[in-house]
Motif scaffolding. Structure first.
Motif, PDB file in Angstrom:
ATOM      1  N   VAL A 201     -10.770  13.188  -9.678  1.00  0.00           N
ATOM      2  CA  VAL A 201      -9.542  12.703  -9.053  1.00  0.00           C
ATOM      3  C   VAL A 201      -9.047  13.746  -8.055  1.00  0.00           C
ATOM      4  N   ASN A 202      -8.801  13.318  -6.819  1.00  0.00           N
ATOM      5  CA  ASN A 202      -8.235  14.188  -5.792  1.00  0.00           C
ATOM      6  C   ASN A 202      -6.715  14.124  -5.903  1.00  0.00           C
ATOM      7  N   ALA A 203      -6.101  15.214  -6.333  1.00  0.00           N
ATOM      8  CA  ALA A 203      -4.664  15.218  -6.592  1.00  0.00           C
ATOM      9  C   ALA A 203      -3.861  14.962  -5.322  1.00  0.00           C
ATOM     10  N   ILE A 204      -4.269  15.563  -4.211  1.00  0.00           N
ATOM     11  CA  ILE A 204      -3.524  15.395  -2.955  1.00  0.00           C
ATOM     12  C   ILE A 204      -3.607  13.952  -2.475  1.00  0.00           C
ATOM     13  N   GLU A 205      -4.804  13.373  -2.519  1.00  0.00           N
ATOM     14  CA  GLU A 205      -4.968  11.982  -2.097  1.00  0.00           C
ATOM     15  C   GLU A 205      -4.178  11.038  -3.001  1.00  0.00           C
ATOM     16  N   ALA A 206      -4.216  11.273  -4.310  1.00  0.00           N
ATOM     17  CA  ALA A 206      -3.498  10.399  -5.243  1.00  0.00           C
ATOM     18  C   ALA A 206      -1.990  10.492  -5.037  1.00  0.00           C
ATOM     19  N   MET A 207      -1.469  11.692  -4.829  1.00  0.00           N
ATOM     20  CA  MET A 207      -0.027  11.846  -4.604  1.00  0.00           C
ATOM     21  C   MET A 207       0.390  11.208  -3.287  1.00  0.00           C
ATOM     22  N   THR A 208      -0.447  11.304  -2.258  1.00  0.00           N
ATOM     23  CA  THR A 208      -0.127  10.671  -0.975  1.00  0.00           C
ATOM     24  C   THR A 208      -0.052   9.159  -1.118  1.00  0.00           C
ATOM     25  N   ARG A 209      -1.007   8.591  -1.848  1.00  0.00           N
ATOM     26  CA  ARG A 209      -0.985   7.145  -2.076  1.00  0.00           C
ATOM     27  C   ARG A 209       0.222   6.736  -2.901  1.00  0.00           C
ATOM     28  N   LEU A 210       0.621   7.561  -3.858  1.00  0.00           N
ATOM     29  CA  LEU A 210       1.783   7.235  -4.682  1.00  0.00           C
ATOM     30  C   LEU A 210       3.064   7.268  -3.849  1.00  0.00           C
ATOM     31  N   ILE A 211       3.185   8.236  -2.946  1.00  0.00           N
ATOM     32  CA  ILE A 211       4.348   8.298  -2.055  1.00  0.00           C
ATOM     33  C   ILE A 211       4.381   7.084  -1.138  1.00  0.00           C
ATOM     34  N   ASP A 212       3.201   6.694  -0.627  1.00  0.00           N
ATOM     35  CA  ASP A 212       3.123   5.523   0.251  1.00  0.00           C
ATOM     36  C   ASP A 212       3.550   4.259  -0.484  1.00  0.00           C
ATOM     37  N   GLN A 213       3.163   4.119  -1.751  1.00  0.00           N
ATOM     38  CA  GLN A 213       3.583   2.953  -2.529  1.00  0.00           C
ATOM     39  C   GLN A 213       5.085   2.964  -2.785  1.00  0.00           C
ATOM     40  N   SER A 214       5.649   4.139  -3.012  1.00  0.00           N
ATOM     41  CA  SER A 214       7.093   4.232  -3.232  1.00  0.00           C
ATOM     42  C   SER A 214       7.872   3.813  -1.981  1.00  0.00           C
ATOM     43  N   ARG A 215       7.388   4.221  -0.832  1.00  0.00           N
ATOM     44  CA  ARG A 215       8.060   3.824   0.419  1.00  0.00           C
ATOM     45  C   ARG A 215       7.923   2.334   0.660  1.00  0.00           C
ATOM     46  N   SER A 216       6.764   1.768   0.338  1.00  0.00           N
ATOM     47  CA  SER A 216       6.576   0.330   0.488  1.00  0.00           C
ATOM     48  C   SER A 216       7.502  -0.436  -0.453  1.00  0.00           C
ATOM     49  N   PHE A 217       7.688   0.102  -1.673  1.00  0.00           N
ATOM     50  CA  PHE A 217       8.612  -0.535  -2.618  1.00  0.00           C
ATOM     51  C   PHE A 217      10.041  -0.523  -2.070  1.00  0.00           C
ATOM     52  N   GLU A 218      10.459   0.610  -1.507  1.00  0.00           N
ATOM     53  CA  GLU A 218      11.808   0.697  -0.930  1.00  0.00           C
ATOM     54  C   GLU A 218      11.978  -0.278   0.231  1.00  0.00           C
ATOM     55  N   THR A 219      10.911  -0.458   1.015  1.00  0.00           N
ATOM     56  CA  THR A 219      10.979  -1.395   2.141  1.00  0.00           C
ATOM     57  C   THR A 219      11.193  -2.822   1.660  1.00  0.00           C
ATOM     58  N   GLN A 220      10.480  -3.225   0.613  1.00  0.00           N
ATOM     59  CA  GLN A 220      10.636  -4.585   0.087  1.00  0.00           C
ATOM     60  C   GLN A 220      12.030  -4.803  -0.501  1.00  0.00           C
ATOM     61  N   ILE A 221      12.573  -3.790  -1.166  1.00  0.00           N
ATOM     62  CA  ILE A 221      13.937  -3.906  -1.705  1.00  0.00           C
ATOM     63  C   ILE A 221      14.944  -4.032  -0.565  1.00  0.00           C
ATOM     64  N   ARG A 222      14.720  -3.279   0.520  1.00  0.00           N
ATOM     65  CA  ARG A 222      15.620  -3.360   1.667  1.00  0.00           C
ATOM     66  C   ARG A 222      15.569  -4.737   2.306  1.00  0.00           C
ATOM     67  N   ILE A 223      14.366  -5.328   2.357  1.00  0.00           N
ATOM     68  CA  ILE A 223      14.239  -6.678   2.916  1.00  0.00           C
ATOM     69  C   ILE A 223      15.018  -7.681   2.074  1.00  0.00           C
ATOM     70  N   ILE A 224      14.946  -7.552   0.759  1.00  0.00           N
ATOM     71  CA  ILE A 224      15.686  -8.480  -0.117  1.00  0.00           C
ATOM     72  C   ILE A 224      17.183  -8.326   0.093  1.00  0.00           C
ATOM     73  N   LYS A 225      17.671  -7.096   0.219  1.00  0.00           N
ATOM     74  CA  LYS A 225      19.106  -6.872   0.434  1.00  0.00           C
ATOM     75  C   LYS A 225      19.555  -7.435   1.780  1.00  0.00           C
ATOM     76  N   GLU A 226      18.752  -7.205   2.837  1.00  0.00           N
ATOM     77  CA  GLU A 226      19.111  -7.724   4.151  1.00  0.00           C
ATOM     78  C   GLU A 226      19.101  -9.249   4.161  1.00  0.00           C
ATOM     79  N   THR A 227      18.145  -9.836   3.441  1.00  0.00           N
ATOM     80  CA  THR A 227      18.091 -11.294   3.367  1.00  0.00           C
ATOM     81  C   THR A 227      19.323 -11.855   2.665  1.00  0.00           C
ATOM     82  N   LYS A 228      19.766 -11.162   1.624  1.00  0.00           N
ATOM     83  CA  LYS A 228      20.977 -11.594   0.933  1.00  0.00           C
ATOM     84  C   LYS A 228      22.179 -11.536   1.869  1.00  0.00           C
TER      85      LYS A 228
END
Length: 253
Positions: free
Chosen positions: A213-240
């Protein structure tokens, strides 16, 4: 508006499957011989309910396929430790009695005199689980043969062959992860053996293989998923907010 919220909510749900695979890889960053899994795959499923029959939704599924890229090899000096060379795998006996495979090579002798790895799975030889005679010092050769010698003997007494590790070549097969963390042939029944090839398999004595397991690659992917999650939550709030604004325009003065 409802369709946009449904799409964002479905995206968040499918991201959870990929996050589980990634978190499992990070949790086993320091596990001996651990192999990471491939990313999740997408499949189309038909959406049931009111509406057109042609509606399909993408769904993420964990493939559990193993990346057999080698990890770093660490010399330990312990005669009970082995690192599997190239794409060799070691046959062990799972807790339910089935044969499975692993790359973990931190071997030890249990109280019953049987050879097992650090996970407690019995190591298999040519004739089944390997049993080590009491008080014998063992030596594992690069070809997987296990020799033992009685330390009480004096003089140049030759070592005695005890058994041979059941090594298999996983180059031409796809291995999947079992629920217990061991490997099996993907798409085959549990306990199916890998065909014996002509290429001689080797182990590296007195060494252990680390996780791939590449720790740097895994952490980068985890950060990218967290940002994508925040984006989807923001879309739901804006839609509301847009839905509430549209509703206020329709109110009578």
């Amino acid at each position: 508006m409802d369709r946009l919220i449904f799409t964002s909510n479905a995206t968040i749900k499918e991201m959870a499957t990929a996050r589980q695979v990634l978190v499992n890889d990070l949790a086993n960053l320091s596990t001996v011989g651990f192999k990471s899994s491939y990313d999740v795959a997408l499949k189309s499923i038909k959406v049931e309910g009111p509406g057109f029959d042609s509606r399909f939704q993408a769904q993420a599924v964990a493939r559990n396929s193993i990346r057999m890229t080698p990890g770093s090899v660490m010399a330990t000096g312990n005669p009970m430790d082995i690192a599997l060379a190239e794409k060799a795998v070691l046959a062990v006996q799972a807790s339910n009695g089935e044969m499975a495979f692993t790359r973990r090579g931190d071997l030890k002798i249990n109280p019953q005199g049987q050879l097992e790895n650090g996970s407690g799975h019995l190591v298999l030889g040519d004739g089944g689980p390997i049993t080590i005679p009491l008080g014998v010092l063992i030596n594992i050769n690069p070809d997987g043969t296990i020799y033992g010698k009685d330390p009480a003997q004096t003089g140049a007494e030759p070592s005695v062959l005890i058994d041979r590790l059941r090594l298999r070549d996983s180059t031409d097969v796809t291995l999947g992860r079992r629920l217990d963390g061991l490997y099996q042939i993907d798409g085959k029944d549990p306990g199916t053996d890998i065909a014996i090839g002509t290429t001689p398999l080797k182990v590296i004595p007195q060494a252990l293989e680390g996780s791939n397991v590449n720790a740097i690659e895994a952490m980068t992917r985890l950060i990218d998923q967290s940002r994508s999650f925040e984006t989807q939550i923001r879309i739901i709030k804006e839609t509301k907010g847009l839905d509430e604004s549209g509703a206020s325009l329709m109110k009578l003065a």
